[in-house]
Write a protein that holds these residues in place. Structure first.
Motif, mmCIF file in Angstrom:
data_model
loop_
_atom_site.group_PDB
_atom_site.id
_atom_site.type_symbol
_atom_site.label_atom_id
_atom_site.label_comp_id
_atom_site.label_asym_id
_atom_site.label_seq_id
_atom_site.Cartn_x
_atom_site.Cartn_y
_atom_site.Cartn_z
ATOM 1 N N THR A 228 32.699 26.458 -24.418
ATOM 2 C CA THR A 228 33.719 25.729 -25.167
ATOM 3 C C THR A 228 34.890 25.376 -24.261
ATOM 4 O O THR A 228 35.377 24.240 -24.264
ATOM 5 N N ASP A 229 35.332 26.333 -23.472
ATOM 6 C CA ASP A 229 36.439 26.101 -22.546
ATOM 7 C C ASP A 229 36.111 24.958 -21.596
ATOM 8 O O ASP A 229 36.904 24.038 -21.416
ATOM 9 N N VAL B 196 29.916 31.453 -25.503
ATOM 10 C CA VAL B 196 30.552 30.432 -26.346
ATOM 11 C C VAL B 196 31.945 30.129 -25.815
ATOM 12 O O VAL B 196 32.361 28.970 -25.742
ATOM 13 N N ARG B 197 32.665 31.163 -25.419
ATOM 14 C CA ARG B 197 33.994 30.975 -24.842
ATOM 15 C C ARG B 197 33.930 30.125 -23.591
ATOM 16 O O ARG B 197 34.658 29.143 -23.438
ATOM 17 N N TRP C 197 33.828 22.573 -21.916
ATOM 18 C CA TRP C 197 33.614 21.329 -22.643
ATOM 19 C C TRP C 197 34.942 20.699 -23.050
ATOM 20 O O TRP C 197 35.172 19.511 -22.845
ATOM 21 N N VAL C 198 35.832 21.500 -23.632
ATOM 22 C CA VAL C 198 37.124 20.985 -24.076
ATOM 23 C C VAL C 198 37.955 20.542 -22.877
ATOM 24 O O VAL C 198 38.538 19.450 -22.877
ATOM 25 N N THR D 60 41.986 26.358 -27.281
ATOM 26 C CA THR D 60 41.014 26.126 -28.347
ATOM 27 C C THR D 60 40.254 27.393 -28.719
ATOM 28 O O THR D 60 40.127 27.728 -29.898
ATOM 29 N N VAL D 61 39.750 28.125 -27.722
ATOM 30 C CA VAL D 61 38.980 29.336 -28.050
ATOM 31 C C VAL D 61 39.876 30.407 -28.666
ATOM 32 O O VAL D 61 39.434 31.140 -29.559
#
Length: 124
Positions: free
Chosen positions: A20-21, A16-17, A23-24, A38-39
């Motif tokens: 998410t990293d 997930v980290r 993607w953001v 963000t994470v």
């Protein structure tokens, strides 16, 4: 048994980290490490909520190991935050480095406090 809970949480938190990293960060054309920021804020909020739930007796020690130690331990990343801040400073982006350090610490603490407040309110 406890170590399996930590492993299970980390097995979810690490991908997930990473996802998410990526993607953001792909959505920002900036030197600022928005993905890591963000994470780390999300993990601070989750850990705060979990702490609030634990204060109110609504989070078992097993849930704390699974989500707190496992998930949040793998989701958040102090080492990457430190590395990215150092790299920004070394590359001459000192304002970004200072902003990253200040925002991460202040906003991370804010999210943790907000999470504790939310957790104690919901389960209190």
């Amino acid at each position: 048994m406890n170590w399996l809970l930590v492993i299970a949480g980390a097995a979810v938190g690490a991908p997930v980290r990473y996802l998410t990293d990526r993607w953001v960060q792909s959505r920002h054309d900036s030197l600022f490490p928005w993905g890591t920021f963000t994470v780390n804020l999300g993990g601070s909020l989750i850990l705060g909520i979990l702490t609030g739930a634990a204060i109110e007796g609504a989070a078992s020690s097993h849930l704390q190991l699974l989500l707190g130690t496992g998930l949040c331990g793998a989701l958040t990343t102090y080492s990457t935050f430190s590395y990215e801040t150092l790299r920004l400073a070394e590359s001459g982006a000192k304002a970004y480095a200072a902003g990253n350090a200040l925002l991460t610490v202040v906003c991370g603490l804010g999210m943790a406090f907000a999470g504790v407040t939310l957790g104690t309110t919901v389960w209190g």
